[in-house]
Design a protein around this motif. Structure first.
Motif, PDB file in Angstrom:
ATOM      1  N   ASP A 125       0.836  -1.209   0.000  1.00 33.77           N
ATOM      2  CA  ASP A 125       0.000   0.000   0.000  1.00 33.77           C
ATOM      3  C   ASP A 125       0.867   1.254   0.000  1.00 33.77           C
ATOM      4  O   ASP A 125       0.540   2.255  -0.656  1.00 33.77           O
ATOM      5  N   ILE A 126       1.971   1.208   0.754  1.00 33.21           N
ATOM      6  CA  ILE A 126       2.888   2.357   0.798  1.00 33.21           C
ATOM      7  C   ILE A 126       3.502   2.591  -0.583  1.00 33.21           C
ATOM      8  O   ILE A 126       3.547   3.723  -1.074  1.00 33.21           O
ATOM      9  N   ALA A 127       3.963   1.516  -1.223  1.00 29.28           N
ATOM     10  CA  ALA A 127       4.582   1.642  -2.547  1.00 29.28           C
ATOM     11  C   ALA A 127       3.591   2.211  -3.559  1.00 29.28           C
ATOM     12  O   ALA A 127       3.936   3.074  -4.369  1.00 29.28           O
ATOM     13  N   LYS A 128       2.346   1.748  -3.486  1.00 29.28           N
ATOM     14  CA  LYS A 128       1.328   2.262  -4.401  1.00 29.28           C
ATOM     15  C   LYS A 128       1.034   3.736  -4.115  1.00 29.28           C
ATOM     16  O   LYS A 128       0.868   4.545  -5.034  1.00 29.28           O
ATOM     17  N   ALA A 129       0.955   4.103  -2.828  1.00 29.56           N
ATOM     18  CA  ALA A 129       0.696   5.502  -2.460  1.00 29.56           C
ATOM     19  C   ALA A 129       1.819   6.412  -2.940  1.00 29.56           C
ATOM     20  O   ALA A 129       1.580   7.556  -3.347  1.00 29.56           O
ATOM     21  N   ASN A 130       3.059   5.903  -2.909  1.00 29.01           N
ATOM     22  CA  ASN A 130       4.204   6.699  -3.357  1.00 29.01           C
ATOM     23  C   ASN A 130       4.114   7.057  -4.837  1.00 29.01           C
ATOM     24  O   ASN A 130       4.745   8.014  -5.282  1.00 29.01           O
ATOM     25  N   ASN A 131       3.348   6.289  -5.591  1.00 33.07           N
ATOM     26  CA  ASN A 131       3.245   6.516  -7.035  1.00 33.07           C
ATOM     27  C   ASN A 131       2.025   7.343  -7.422  1.00 33.07           C
ATOM     28  O   ASN A 131       1.719   7.482  -8.605  1.00 33.07           O
ATOM     29  N   THR A 132       1.341   7.895  -6.427  1.00 31.12           N
ATOM     30  CA  THR A 132       0.175   8.725  -6.702  1.00 31.12           C
ATOM     31  C   THR A 132       0.549  10.205  -6.667  1.00 31.12           C
ATOM     32  O   THR A 132       1.605  10.580  -6.150  1.00 31.12           O
ATOM     33  N   HIS A 133      -0.338  11.035  -7.194  1.00 36.09           N
ATOM     34  CA  HIS A 133      -0.140  12.474  -7.115  1.00 36.09           C
ATOM     35  C   HIS A 133      -0.483  12.947  -5.700  1.00 36.09           C
ATOM     36  O   HIS A 133      -1.522  12.562  -5.157  1.00 36.09           O
TER      37      HIS A 133
ATOM     38  N   SER B 112      11.673   9.328   2.878  1.00 33.27           N
ATOM     39  CA  SER B 112      10.931   8.160   2.392  1.00 33.27           C
ATOM     40  C   SER B 112       9.422   8.283   2.587  1.00 33.27           C
ATOM     41  O   SER B 112       8.661   7.532   1.979  1.00 33.27           O
ATOM     42  N   GLY B 113       8.983   9.246   3.392  1.00 26.05           N
ATOM     43  CA  GLY B 113       7.555   9.468   3.588  1.00 26.05           C
ATOM     44  C   GLY B 113       6.956  10.458   2.603  1.00 26.05           C
ATOM     45  O   GLY B 113       5.732  10.631   2.574  1.00 26.05           O
TER      46      GLY B 113
ATOM     47  N   PRO C 227       2.366   7.234   4.135  1.00 29.37           N
ATOM     48  CA  PRO C 227       1.982   8.041   2.968  1.00 29.37           C
ATOM     49  C   PRO C 227       0.585   7.685   2.460  1.00 29.37           C
ATOM     50  O   PRO C 227       0.247   6.511   2.309  1.00 29.37           O
ATOM     51  N   GLY C 228      -0.202   8.719   2.221  1.00 31.28           N
ATOM     52  CA  GLY C 228      -1.523   8.520   1.650  1.00 31.28           C
ATOM     53  C   GLY C 228      -2.640   8.362   2.654  1.00 31.28           C
ATOM     54  O   GLY C 228      -3.813   8.504   2.304  1.00 31.28           O
TER      55      GLY C 228
ATOM     56  N   LEU D 163      -2.522  12.333   3.779  1.00 32.33           N
ATOM     57  CA  LEU D 163      -1.337  12.946   4.387  1.00 32.33           C
ATOM     58  C   LEU D 163      -0.041  12.331   3.867  1.00 32.33           C
ATOM     59  O   LEU D 163      -0.013  11.201   3.387  1.00 32.33           O
ATOM     60  N   ASP D 164       1.054  13.096   3.997  1.00 32.28           N
ATOM     61  CA  ASP D 164       2.384  12.568   3.736  1.00 32.28           C
ATOM     62  C   ASP D 164       2.821  11.686   4.902  1.00 32.28           C
ATOM     63  O   ASP D 164       2.221  11.708   5.984  1.00 32.28           O
ATOM     64  N   GLY D 165       3.890  10.921   4.689  1.00 25.71           N
ATOM     65  CA  GLY D 165       4.420  10.058   5.738  1.00 25.71           C
ATOM     66  C   GLY D 165       5.317  10.836   6.695  1.00 25.71           C
ATOM     67  O   GLY D 165       6.371  11.333   6.282  1.00 25.71           O
ATOM     68  N   PHE D 166       4.902  10.934   7.959  1.00 25.52           N
ATOM     69  CA  PHE D 166       5.662  11.665   8.974  1.00 25.52           C
ATOM     70  C   PHE D 166       5.770  10.842  10.256  1.00 25.52           C
ATOM     71  O   PHE D 166       4.864  10.058  10.573  1.00 25.52           O
ATOM     72  N   TYR D 167       6.870  11.057  10.978  1.00 23.99           N
ATOM     73  CA  TYR D 167       7.054  10.453  12.304  1.00 23.99           C
ATOM     74  C   TYR D 167       7.197  11.562  13.332  1.00 23.99           C
ATOM     75  O   TYR D 167       7.862  12.580  13.097  1.00 23.99           O
ATOM     76  N   TYR D 168       6.556  11.366  14.506  1.00 25.77           N
ATOM     77  CA  TYR D 168       6.631  12.333  15.594  1.00 25.77           C
ATOM     78  C   TYR D 168       6.943  11.614  16.909  1.00 25.77           C
ATOM     79  O   TYR D 168       6.339  10.564  17.214  1.00 25.77           O
TER      80      TYR D 168
END
Length: 418
Positions: A150-158, A312-313, A401-402, A406-411
């Motif tokens: 799912d992450i890899a697919k989300a990375n390829n979206t606008h 990477s996010g 991601p997605g 939202l973008d991929g973030f760590y807090y």
């Protein structure tokens, strides 16, 4: 010059010279807005699907391109991208792409480009590819074994185009009315998310500081830092300035010191805060890990460390990361993050808080980094984040991601014990 020739020159710089797309993306030679939009789409799209496009091209062209002819290889990738992903009639895409060989003064390649693209039309070669370097997929499988696809697919979206309204100027609801008057259709999730990207200069009140472009995930930083009135705050890696501005919008801060180690990024930071009419921040071009070069000796109530990371996010927003980032960079970045944490922790008051942020989804840069820090600093403790978004980690929370657009973030938030 046209969209395809400009995109060819830009992508050649990225692919041949390994420069970032944001650094090379100069569309000023294109006066037609449609041509600019097409050039931008070609640049981002080719990089988003680069591994897949390269795999298809290898089937079509067996011989490796000489270094001086990488631009022709790039042009073929642009041609393939149009055929696969854009709604341009195949004959028109082929013809327009072939014409670029003449603009590049490489007429010897005219017949080659024409033949390769027509051959692709006939064969319709397809390769099932997640369009990521293998080492990134390995990291995703290791850190996110059930979500990696799912992450890899989300990375390829606008990515979405998200805004943050300057609360010092007006409310979000009031700004929404200006957008509706400008006929910019919106969907609200965090701040304001537009249905499609627009030229920032066309946004109502952008030049006057009414609004900033910032992903919803990045907007969580100001809230999580929970700054008391009159506080002394450090934004240690502040450029381009979105989080510094949000802190100044949200809180009554006595002193905000904003740092970045690169002069060109400090310029962006300065311009961003000036546009939003925040002229009271102390901005320095300095390495946050070397406090002796910039610190005045007064401890901070709050520190925001938006640490340099793999990105990477945010691959869907910066697809060149897949091409420019290398596996051995992760270890180097983790070492840099550790160096920053070690240098900044002594600058925090007892009872103060440090918010650690990355736009990475790799555990090595995120909870494992913080776990290691807590194990070696007895005066540091995990300040649990009382939120329901993202994924709970052993320490901190991770947005993938997605998720919720939202973008991929760590807090993670660390408190300094008395």
């Amino acid at each position: 010059m046209n969209a395809r020739s400009v995109a060819t020159k830009i992508l050649t710089q990225v692919i041949k010279n390994k420069r970032s797309l944001s650094e090379c993306l100069d569309l000023s030679s294109l006066t037609d807005s449609r041509e600019r939009a097409l050039a931008q789409e070609l640049c981002y799209g080719v990089l988003r699907w680069l591994p897949r496009l390269q795999a298809i091209l290898k089937v079509l062209v067996k011989k490796k391109f000489r270094n001086k002819d990488i631009d022709i290889e790039v042009l073929l990738l642009i041609g393939l991208y149009q055929h696969i992903y854009l709604r341009i009639p195949p004959h028109a895409a082929t013809s327009a792409t072939v014409e670029v060989t003449k603009l590049l003064k490489k007429t010897w390649a005219t017949s080659l480009v024409n033949a390769v693209l027509r051959n692709f039309q006939r064969q319709q070669i397809d390769i099932d590819h997640l369009a990521h370097p293998e080492w990134i997929l390995e990291y995703l499988k290791k850190d996110w074994p059930t979500q990696w696809q799912d992450i890899a697919k989300a990375n390829n979206t606008h990515p979405p185009f998200s805004l943050r309204v300057n609360s010092r100027v007006m409310s979000r609801d009031a700004y929404m009315k200006y957008l509706q008057q400008a006929e910019i259709i919106t969907d609200t999730e965090y701040g304001i998310t537009l249905s499609k990207a627009v030229d920032v200069q066309s946004l109502p009140g952008f030049a006057q500081g009414w609004v900033s472009v910032q992903d919803g995930a990045a907007q969580f930083a100001a809230e999580l830092l929970d700054v008391p009135n009159g506080a002394r705050v450090l934004d240690a890696c502040a450029a381009p300035g979105g989080k510094s501005a949000h802190l100044l919008e949200k809180y009554e801060i006595d002193t905000l010191i904003a740092l970045d180690s690169q002069a060109n990024r400090v310029k962006l930071l300065t311009e961003s805060l000036q546009r939003l009419q925040f002229n009271n921040a102390q901005i320095h071009c300095a390495d946050a890990a070397k406090p002796e070069s910039w610190w005045d000796g007064k401890a901070f109530d709050r520190i925001l460390l938006d640490a340099p990371c793999s990105g990477s996010g945010v691959i869907r927003r910066h697809p060149d990361i897949k091409y420019l980032r290398q596996k051995n960079d992760i270890m180097k970045l983790a070492a840099q993050q550790k160096r920053l944490l070690e240098a900044l922790w002594p600058l925090l008051k007892n009872g103060g808080k440090l918010l650690y942020v990355t736009c990475s989804i790799f555990a090595e840069e995120n909870y494992l980094q913080i776990q290691d820090f807590l194990n070696t600093h007895l005066d540091a403790e995990d300040s649990k984040l009382a939120v329901n978004w993202g994924h709970e980690q052993p320490i901190g929370r991770q947005i993938l991601p997605g998720e919720s657009q939202l973008d991929g973030f760590y807090y993670a938030c660390l408190s300094k014990t008395l």
